[in-house]
Scaffold this motif. Structure first.
Motif, PDB file in Angstrom:
ATOM      1  N   PHE A 117       0.831  -1.199   0.000  1.00 42.58           N
ATOM      2  CA  PHE A 117       0.000   0.000   0.000  1.00 42.58           C
ATOM      3  C   PHE A 117       0.870   1.254   0.000  1.00 42.58           C
ATOM      4  N   GLU A 118       1.899   1.261   0.837  1.00 38.35           N
ATOM      5  CA  GLU A 118       2.805   2.416   0.907  1.00 38.35           C
ATOM      6  C   GLU A 118       3.497   2.641  -0.437  1.00 38.35           C
ATOM      7  N   THR A 119       3.971   1.573  -1.051  1.00 39.73           N
ATOM      8  CA  THR A 119       4.645   1.669  -2.350  1.00 39.73           C
ATOM      9  C   THR A 119       3.690   2.205  -3.419  1.00 39.73           C
ATOM     10  N   HIS A 120       2.485   1.614  -3.483  1.00 41.15           N
ATOM     11  CA  HIS A 120       1.529   2.019  -4.520  1.00 41.15           C
ATOM     12  C   HIS A 120       0.924   3.393  -4.251  1.00 41.15           C
ATOM     13  N   GLN A 121       0.884   3.791  -2.999  1.00 41.67           N
ATOM     14  CA  GLN A 121       0.407   5.132  -2.659  1.00 41.67           C
ATOM     15  C   GLN A 121       1.268   6.178  -3.357  1.00 41.67           C
ATOM     16  N   MET A 122       2.562   5.916  -3.412  1.00 39.10           N
ATOM     17  CA  MET A 122       3.476   6.830  -4.105  1.00 39.10           C
ATOM     18  C   MET A 122       3.409   6.619  -5.617  1.00 39.10           C
ATOM     19  N   LYS A 123       3.451   5.364  -6.050  1.00 35.56           N
ATOM     20  CA  LYS A 123       3.470   5.051  -7.481  1.00 35.56           C
ATOM     21  C   LYS A 123       2.250   5.603  -8.212  1.00 35.56           C
ATOM     22  N   TYR A 124       1.050   5.411  -7.613  1.00 32.49           N
ATOM     23  CA  TYR A 124      -0.193   5.821  -8.263  1.00 32.49           C
ATOM     24  C   TYR A 124      -0.712   7.166  -7.755  1.00 32.49           C
ATOM     25  N   ASN A 125       0.016   7.759  -6.800  1.00 30.50           N
ATOM     26  CA  ASN A 125      -0.371   9.058  -6.254  1.00 30.50           C
ATOM     27  C   ASN A 125      -1.803   9.039  -5.710  1.00 30.50           C
ATOM     28  N   TYR A 126      -2.059   8.095  -4.804  1.00 30.21           N
ATOM     29  CA  TYR A 126      -3.388   8.015  -4.195  1.00 30.21           C
ATOM     30  C   TYR A 126      -3.740   9.349  -3.547  1.00 30.21           C
ATOM     31  N   PRO A 127      -4.928   9.882  -3.843  1.00 32.79           N
ATOM     32  CA  PRO A 127      -5.354  11.108  -3.164  1.00 32.79           C
ATOM     33  C   PRO A 127      -5.537  10.864  -1.658  1.00 32.79           C
ATOM     34  N   ALA A 128      -5.422  11.926  -0.878  1.00 30.95           N
ATOM     35  CA  ALA A 128      -5.575  11.816   0.581  1.00 30.95           C
ATOM     36  C   ALA A 128      -6.910  11.193   0.955  1.00 30.95           C
ATOM     37  N   GLU A 129      -7.974  11.510   0.205  1.00 34.05           N
ATOM     38  CA  GLU A 129      -9.309  10.947   0.513  1.00 34.05           C
ATOM     39  C   GLU A 129      -9.300   9.427   0.381  1.00 34.05           C
ATOM     40  N   VAL A 130      -8.570   8.913  -0.614  1.00 39.25           N
ATOM     41  CA  VAL A 130      -8.487   7.466  -0.819  1.00 39.25           C
ATOM     42  C   VAL A 130      -7.688   6.830   0.324  1.00 39.25           C
ATOM     43  N   VAL A 131      -6.563   7.418   0.673  1.00 37.04           N
ATOM     44  CA  VAL A 131      -5.743   6.897   1.766  1.00 37.04           C
ATOM     45  C   VAL A 131      -6.548   6.866   3.058  1.00 37.04           C
ATOM     46  N   ASN A 132      -7.257   7.946   3.361  1.00 28.74           N
ATOM     47  CA  ASN A 132      -8.072   7.996   4.576  1.00 28.74           C
ATOM     48  C   ASN A 132      -9.179   6.947   4.541  1.00 28.74           C
ATOM     49  N   LYS A 133      -9.800   6.756   3.383  1.00 25.01           N
ATOM     50  CA  LYS A 133     -10.890   5.786   3.251  1.00 25.01           C
ATOM     51  C   LYS A 133     -10.381   4.357   3.427  1.00 25.01           C
ATOM     52  N   VAL A 134      -9.166   4.081   2.970  1.00 24.94           N
ATOM     53  CA  VAL A 134      -8.570   2.752   3.159  1.00 24.94           C
ATOM     54  C   VAL A 134      -8.462   2.437   4.650  1.00 24.94           C
ATOM     55  N   TRP A 135      -7.889   3.370   5.426  1.00 22.65           N
ATOM     56  CA  TRP A 135      -7.718   3.123   6.869  1.00 22.65           C
ATOM     57  C   TRP A 135      -9.062   3.075   7.593  1.00 22.65           C
ATOM     58  N   GLU A 136      -9.991   3.923   7.190  1.00 24.73           N
ATOM     59  CA  GLU A 136     -11.330   3.917   7.785  1.00 24.73           C
ATOM     60  C   GLU A 136     -12.034   2.585   7.515  1.00 24.73           C
ATOM     61  N   THR A 137     -11.915   2.090   6.291  1.00 29.85           N
ATOM     62  CA  THR A 137     -12.545   0.819   5.930  1.00 29.85           C
ATOM     63  C   THR A 137     -11.943  -0.336   6.714  1.00 29.85           C
ATOM     64  N   LEU A 138     -10.622  -0.340   6.850  1.00 27.05           N
ATOM     65  CA  LEU A 138      -9.964  -1.388   7.631  1.00 27.05           C
ATOM     66  C   LEU A 138     -10.469  -1.357   9.075  1.00 27.05           C
ATOM     67  N   ASP A 139     -10.555  -0.175   9.670  1.00 27.47           N
ATOM     68  CA  ASP A 139     -11.077  -0.040  11.036  1.00 27.47           C
ATOM     69  C   ASP A 139     -12.521  -0.546  11.119  1.00 27.47           C
ATOM     70  N   ASP A 140     -13.340  -0.183  10.139  1.00 21.41           N
ATOM     71  CA  ASP A 140     -14.747  -0.614  10.127  1.00 21.41           C
ATOM     72  C   ASP A 140     -14.872  -2.123  10.028  1.00 21.41           C
ATOM     73  N   LEU A 141     -14.067  -2.735   9.158  1.00 13.31           N
ATOM     74  CA  LEU A 141     -14.112  -4.198   9.024  1.00 13.31           C
ATOM     75  C   LEU A 141     -13.736  -4.870  10.342  1.00 13.31           C
ATOM     76  N   GLN A 142     -12.691  -4.371  10.997  1.00 17.27           N
ATOM     77  CA  GLN A 142     -12.264  -4.958  12.266  1.00 17.27           C
ATOM     78  C   GLN A 142     -13.345  -4.798  13.334  1.00 17.27           C
ATOM     79  N   LEU A 143     -14.003  -3.653  13.363  1.00 20.63           N
ATOM     80  CA  LEU A 143     -15.079  -3.419  14.322  1.00 20.63           C
ATOM     81  C   LEU A 143     -16.293  -4.302  14.015  1.00 20.63           C
TER      82      LEU A 143
END
Length: 167
Positions: A117-143
């Motif tokens: 994820f860290e590598t592709h975040q730089m390679k594909y220039n993930y927008p901040a909204e996408v990065v935030n949504k990834v972590w939010e989704t992971l938290d939601d799945l765990q909950l």
């Protein structure tokens, strides 16, 4: 039959396979992948074959996909891809894989591919909204797992009875 295609953030195919639709509604599609299903992995330039049945959930509004491996009519491993919401049109289901996975293997849950994820975040220039949504989704799945809420409320297990009896 339905074709499923995981894509990378730039829209290029990542892997593709064919399956059968079990359920399709406004919220998601559930598919069944058979043992012996061939999965073409474009990134690694290989084709591999599934060993067991897989029941898979592809939400149209949520940022994940879920694949549950079924062995001897019982759930085995579970694989949650953090991904942009799935799209389904005319027999083709697509989703953008965002690298991080939340998986259950050998009875234990863990997060995988944070480095990818860290590598592709730089390679594909993930927008901040996408990065935030990834972590939010992971938290939601765990909950949701902890509280036995959808999709960890037995929904996928209910489809096991639709696996054909084979001898």
């Amino acid at each position: 039959m339905i074709t499923i295609q995981a894509q990378k953030y730039d829209g290029k195919p990542h892997y593709t396979w064919q399956s059968e639709v079990l359920d399709l509604n406004d919220e998601y599609v559930v598919i069944l992948s058979y043992p012996e299903t061939e999965i073409k992995h474009y990134t690694k330039n290989i084709v591999f074959t599934a060993n067991n049945w897989w029941i898979e959930l592809y939400p149209f509004k949520e940022w994940y996909t879920i694949s549950m491996e079924v062995e001897n009519r019982k759930p085995r491993d579970i694989y949650c891809n953090i991904a942009k919401p799935s799209n389904y049109k005319k027999g083709l289901l697509t989703f953008i894989d965002l690298d991080i996975d939340f998986v259950k293997r050998d009875g234990k849950w863990k997060v995988l591919d944070e480095d990818e994820f860290e590598t592709h975040q730089m390679k594909y220039n993930y927008p901040a909204e996408v990065v935030n949504k990834v972590w939010e989704t992971l938290d939601d799945l765990q909950l949701n797992l902890k509280n036995k809420r959808f999709p960890f409320d037995g929904t996928l297990e209910n489809y096991i009875n639709q696996i054909p009896n084979t001898k």
